[in-house]
Write an enzyme that holds these catalytic residues in place. Structure first.
Site, mmCIF file in Angstrom:
data_model
loop_
_atom_site.group_PDB
_atom_site.id
_atom_site.type_symbol
_atom_site.label_atom_id
_atom_site.label_comp_id
_atom_site.label_asym_id
_atom_site.label_seq_id
_atom_site.Cartn_x
_atom_site.Cartn_y
_atom_site.Cartn_z
ATOM 1 N N LYS A 1 35.824 57.520 25.658
ATOM 2 C CA LYS A 1 35.175 57.817 24.381
ATOM 3 C C LYS A 1 35.795 59.059 23.769
ATOM 4 O O LYS A 1 36.419 59.874 24.472
ATOM 5 C CB LYS A 1 33.668 57.988 24.557
ATOM 6 C CG LYS A 1 33.257 59.137 25.437
ATOM 7 C CD LYS A 1 31.739 59.273 25.488
ATOM 8 C CE LYS A 1 31.364 60.358 26.472
ATOM 9 N NZ LYS A 1 29.997 60.810 26.316
ATOM 10 N N ASP B 1 29.006 60.905 34.841
ATOM 11 C CA ASP B 1 29.684 61.945 34.067
ATOM 12 C C ASP B 1 28.810 63.187 33.874
ATOM 13 O O ASP B 1 29.119 64.046 33.044
ATOM 14 C CB ASP B 1 30.168 61.399 32.723
ATOM 15 C CG ASP B 1 29.038 60.839 31.866
ATOM 16 O OD1 ASP B 1 27.982 60.489 32.426
ATOM 17 O OD2 ASP B 1 29.204 60.770 30.633
ATOM 18 N N LYS C 1 24.294 65.193 25.936
ATOM 19 C CA LYS C 1 23.228 65.474 26.875
ATOM 20 C C LYS C 1 23.850 66.148 28.091
ATOM 21 O O LYS C 1 25.058 66.054 28.304
ATOM 22 C CB LYS C 1 22.459 64.207 27.234
ATOM 23 C CG LYS C 1 23.285 63.043 27.744
ATOM 24 C CD LYS C 1 22.385 61.816 27.858
ATOM 25 C CE LYS C 1 23.094 60.648 28.519
ATOM 26 N NZ LYS C 1 23.723 59.734 27.552
ATOM 27 N N SER D 1 30.320 56.480 32.613
ATOM 28 C CA SER D 1 29.030 57.140 32.751
ATOM 29 C C SER D 1 28.169 56.563 33.877
ATOM 30 O O SER D 1 28.558 56.622 35.027
ATOM 31 C CB SER D 1 28.324 57.058 31.410
ATOM 32 O OG SER D 1 27.240 57.917 31.376
ATOM 33 N N HIS D 2 27.034 55.971 33.523
ATOM 34 C CA HIS D 2 26.113 55.506 34.560
ATOM 35 C C HIS D 2 26.507 54.133 35.109
ATOM 36 O O HIS D 2 25.833 53.620 35.998
ATOM 37 C CB HIS D 2 24.686 55.438 33.996
ATOM 38 C CG HIS D 2 24.512 54.337 32.990
ATOM 39 N ND1 HIS D 2 24.961 54.433 31.703
ATOM 40 C CD2 HIS D 2 23.979 53.109 33.102
ATOM 41 C CE1 HIS D 2 24.692 53.307 31.055
ATOM 42 N NE2 HIS D 2 24.093 52.477 31.887
ATOM 43 N N GLU E 1 16.416 61.492 25.435
ATOM 44 C CA GLU E 1 16.306 60.040 25.483
ATOM 45 C C GLU E 1 15.556 59.655 26.748
ATOM 46 O O GLU E 1 15.616 60.361 27.764
ATOM 47 C CB GLU E 1 17.684 59.392 25.511
ATOM 48 C CG GLU E 1 18.490 59.604 24.249
ATOM 49 C CD GLU E 1 19.707 58.682 24.214
ATOM 50 O OE1 GLU E 1 19.639 57.657 23.538
ATOM 51 O OE2 GLU E 1 20.713 58.999 24.872
ATOM 52 N N ASP F 1 25.980 63.849 32.545
ATOM 53 C CA ASP F 1 25.191 64.172 31.351
ATOM 54 C C ASP F 1 23.730 63.748 31.504
ATOM 55 O O ASP F 1 22.884 64.173 30.724
ATOM 56 C CB ASP F 1 25.826 63.607 30.074
ATOM 57 C CG ASP F 1 26.009 62.102 30.091
ATOM 58 O OD1 ASP F 1 25.760 61.470 31.145
ATOM 59 O OD2 ASP F 1 26.434 61.543 29.054
HETATM 60 C C1 VG1 Z 1 22.204 53.623 27.510
HETATM 61 C C2 VG1 Z 1 20.918 54.376 27.256
HETATM 62 C C3 VG1 Z 1 21.109 55.370 26.117
HETATM 63 C C4 VG1 Z 1 22.285 56.292 26.437
HETATM 64 C C5 VG1 Z 1 23.518 55.465 26.735
HETATM 65 C C6 VG1 Z 1 24.680 56.323 27.179
HETATM 66 O O1 VG1 Z 1 22.552 52.870 26.378
HETATM 67 O O2 VG1 Z 1 19.878 53.492 26.959
HETATM 68 O O3 VG1 Z 1 19.923 56.088 25.932
HETATM 69 O O4 VG1 Z 1 22.547 57.145 25.358
HETATM 70 O O5 VG1 Z 1 23.240 54.540 27.795
HETATM 71 O O6 VG1 Z 1 24.358 57.095 28.293
HETATM 72 P P1 VG1 Z 1 22.253 51.295 26.253
HETATM 73 O O7 VG1 Z 1 22.885 50.889 24.959
HETATM 74 O O8 VG1 Z 1 22.863 50.651 27.456
HETATM 75 O O9 VG1 Z 1 20.771 51.156 26.259
HETATM 76 V V1 VG1 Z 1 25.549 57.399 29.452
HETATM 77 O O10 VG1 Z 1 25.002 58.673 30.357
HETATM 78 O O11 VG1 Z 1 25.727 55.965 30.202
HETATM 79 O O12 VG1 Z 1 26.864 57.779 28.473
HETATM 80 CO CO CO Z 2 26.364 59.607 31.422
#
Ligand code: VG1
Ligand code: CO
Length: 553
Positions: A136, A289, A386, A123-124, A373, A291
């Site tokens: 996942k 990804d 999302k 993802s990010h 979020e 989202d």
């Molecule tokens: C982070 C964000 C959360 C989001 C998650 C997955 O998680 O805070 O809001 O749902 O990333 O997003 P964390 O546990 O690092 O705070 V993604 O787009 O990276 O799947």
């Molecule tokens: Co993502």
């Protein structure tokens, strides 16, 4: 071609976090690391008897498979296909080239009534050989697996001794069509088509085409990640946005050196374009990804929490939500801006722990239509993830329907509902012991903080957020330390569950301002007293030796 039973050894630490299992590529490419996790997943999906014997629940079923195209995506796809073929899966729908965005996986699972899907993405998180990889599982509702399932998979990884895998050669994943591995059929599908169909049902594409004909301008930065093909197909292809409206549109294994975690720091090029004299009407970026979304107007940044509140307020302008919303949900650290809109509209507003998996039950039960979020994520009941491009189309439609700029829509919203000043401060790569120590000290201090006077405010709630799912009654505890003040201001502390290097501390700061004449302050200045309170309570500087946050968004 034959199915082989291979002995394997347990790897420690294969526990999924906020959103799947994320590790450095160097960890994932160890022999049998990916294989073990996927075998454990397939075992759990097949149904484990109490004696550990594996069942046959996957037999005759279809799984969806695809990822964000980052380094190791293509290799992982081939491995997973061979494992799936050896574990009784009847059919895999694979995105062409191994590509499917997270919301597209969700859309394909739902439209094709698949048993579930596997998403390959961190993802990010950064990509490339030195970056991160992730995996996942999404269930038959199209949404992220719940904690019961992910914990069962983790438990299985810790006792696994054998892999079942086909020794078939790699297949061609680039060409649309069907082929066979053992008894399993692999159908290579267009990664974009199902998703486009879902968007067409929600938004007024004719109206949006008209908007671009009238000269509306847009810049979408796909950050060399998986959102590019989707944004190109819909915005430039279907809706006639000028060629070049979508930039960095080809998914690259290393994201071309960009960090597709859309925020004003990482998407600086987009910010520069949106701050220029000839800025487009709307700007947006998506993450690895696709989202997540960041939305900007000309010379104006929209916070994700405000985005959710505005979407809720104006949803009826969008054909897909013409009849109104069933309710809304936000993660706990997300600002309470949407709560005010929900109250005014007389609808329920749920507060869940961080992570999209907690919205699934509410959406499935018809309790909510929109979710969001603070981390640049918004979505609706159209899928169970999302959805970055959906959010972009939503904002485009709001502008089309109202003829108003992003900035004027947001300012009008603040005038009506007040402004929730909001910021998140991230302290990245803290040694795990230091981060754990900081959180334990905070938890231990909670009883004394209740009722305490901190600066000009009094603490009315000091707790560790726990959530009881209103649909299935499951409880998720220790979801973040909250200080809520008498004027509604909040300071929240939690540790990230997606990072792969040490620990990341997130501090969420929020302060409500009803007075229009005071709604135009710089965000960090408006939150300065809360920032000081956070430091006073948690001693972040002293404990971490860091002078300030790594990133403030
Ligand atoms: C982070 C964000 C959360 C989001 C998650 C997955 O998680 O805070 O809001 O749902 O990333 O997003 P964390 O546990 O690092 O705070 V993604 O787009 O990276 O799947
Ligand atoms: Co993502």
């Amino acid at each position: 071609m034959a199915i082989q039973n291979l002995p394997t050894q347990v790897f420690a630490g294969q526990r999924p976090g906020t959103s799947g299992l994320r590790k450095k590529v160097a960890v994932f490419i160890q022999p049998r690391y990916l294989e073990n996790f996927v075998q454990a997943l397939l075992d759990v999906l097949n149904g484990l008897a109490p004696d550990g014997q594996v069942g046959t629940a996957l037999h005759g079923q279809t799984l969806v498979l695809g990822g964000d195209g980052r380094f190791f995506n293509r290799v992982a796809v081939q491995t997973i296909l061979k494992l799936a073929a050896a574990n009784g899966v009847q059919r895999v729908l694979l995105g062409q080239g191994g590509i499917l965005s997270t919301p597209a996986v969700s859309a394909v699972i739902r439209r094709r009534q698949a048993f579930g899907g596997i998403v390959l993405s961190a993802s990010h998180n950064p990509g490339g050989p030195d970056g991160d990889f992730g995996i996942k599982y999404n269930a038959s509702n199209g949404g992220p697996a719940n904690e019961t399932l992910t914990e069962a998979v983790y438990a299985r990884t810790q006792v696994l001794s054998q892999l079942r895998i086909s020794d078939a050669p790699d297949i061609d994943i680039n060409t649309l069509g069907s082929c066979q591995i053992e008894q399993m059929q692999v159908e290579v599908i267009d990664p974009v088509a199902d998703y486009v169909a879902v968007m067409r049902d929600l938004f007024d594409f004719d109206m949006l085409r008209g908007l671009f004909k009238q000269g509306f301008t847009l810049r979408v930065d796909a950050m060399n990640a998986v959102g590019g093909p989707y944004a190109k197909a819909i915005l430039e292809g279907e809706l006639g946005a000028p060629a070049g409206s979508v930039v960095n549109a080809v998914p690259l294994e290393d994201f071309g050196g960009l960090h597709p975690d859309p925020n004003p720091v990482n998407a600086e090029d987009l910010i520069a374009h949106m701050s220029a004299a000839a800025a487009p009407d709307l700007g947006a970026a998506m993450d690895g990804d696709a989202d997540r979304n960041m939305v900007l107007g000309r010379h104006f940044v929209v916070t994700p929490s405000d985005s959710l509140a505005l979407m809720t307020a104006h949803a009826r302008l969008i054909p897909g939500y013409r009849d109104g919303l069933l309710g809304v949900a936000r993660s706990m650290p997300t600002s309470a801006a949407v709560d005010r809109v929900a109250k005014a509209l007389g609808m329920d507003c749920f507060e869940t722990p961080t992570g999209w998996k907690f919205f699934g039950n509410l959406l499935d039960a018809g309790r909510v239509t929109l979710c969001g979020e603070e981390s640049y994520g918004t979505g609706s009941s159209h899928v169970r993830e999302k959805d970055g491009l959906w959010a972009i189309l939503f904002w485009l439609s709001l502008q089309g329907a109202t003829g108003r700029s992003v900035e004027s829509l947001v300012r009008e919203h603040w005038a009506t509902y007040g402004r929730n000043y909001y910021s998140r401060h991230d302290y990245e790569a803290i040694p795990t012991e230091v981060a754990d120590g900081l959180m334990s000290a905070l938890r231990a201090a909670l009883p004394g903080l209740q009722g305490a006077q901190l600066g000009a405010r009094t603490v009315v709630v000091a707790d560790d957020f726990a959530y009881t799912d209103p649909v299935d009654g499951s409880v998720s505890a220790k979801q973040g330390v909250r200080l809520i003040f008498d004027d509604g201001a909040r300071v929240i502390f939690r540790l990230s569950g997606t990072g792969t290097e040490g620990a990341t501390l997130r501090i969420y700061l929020e302060n409500y301002e009803a007075d229009v004449s005071r709604q135009d302050q710089p965000v960090q200045a408006a939150l300065a007293d809360l920032i000081a309170v956070a430091e006073q309570v948690a001693g972040v500087r002293e404990r971490t030796g860091m002078a300030g946050p790594t990133v403030a968004t």
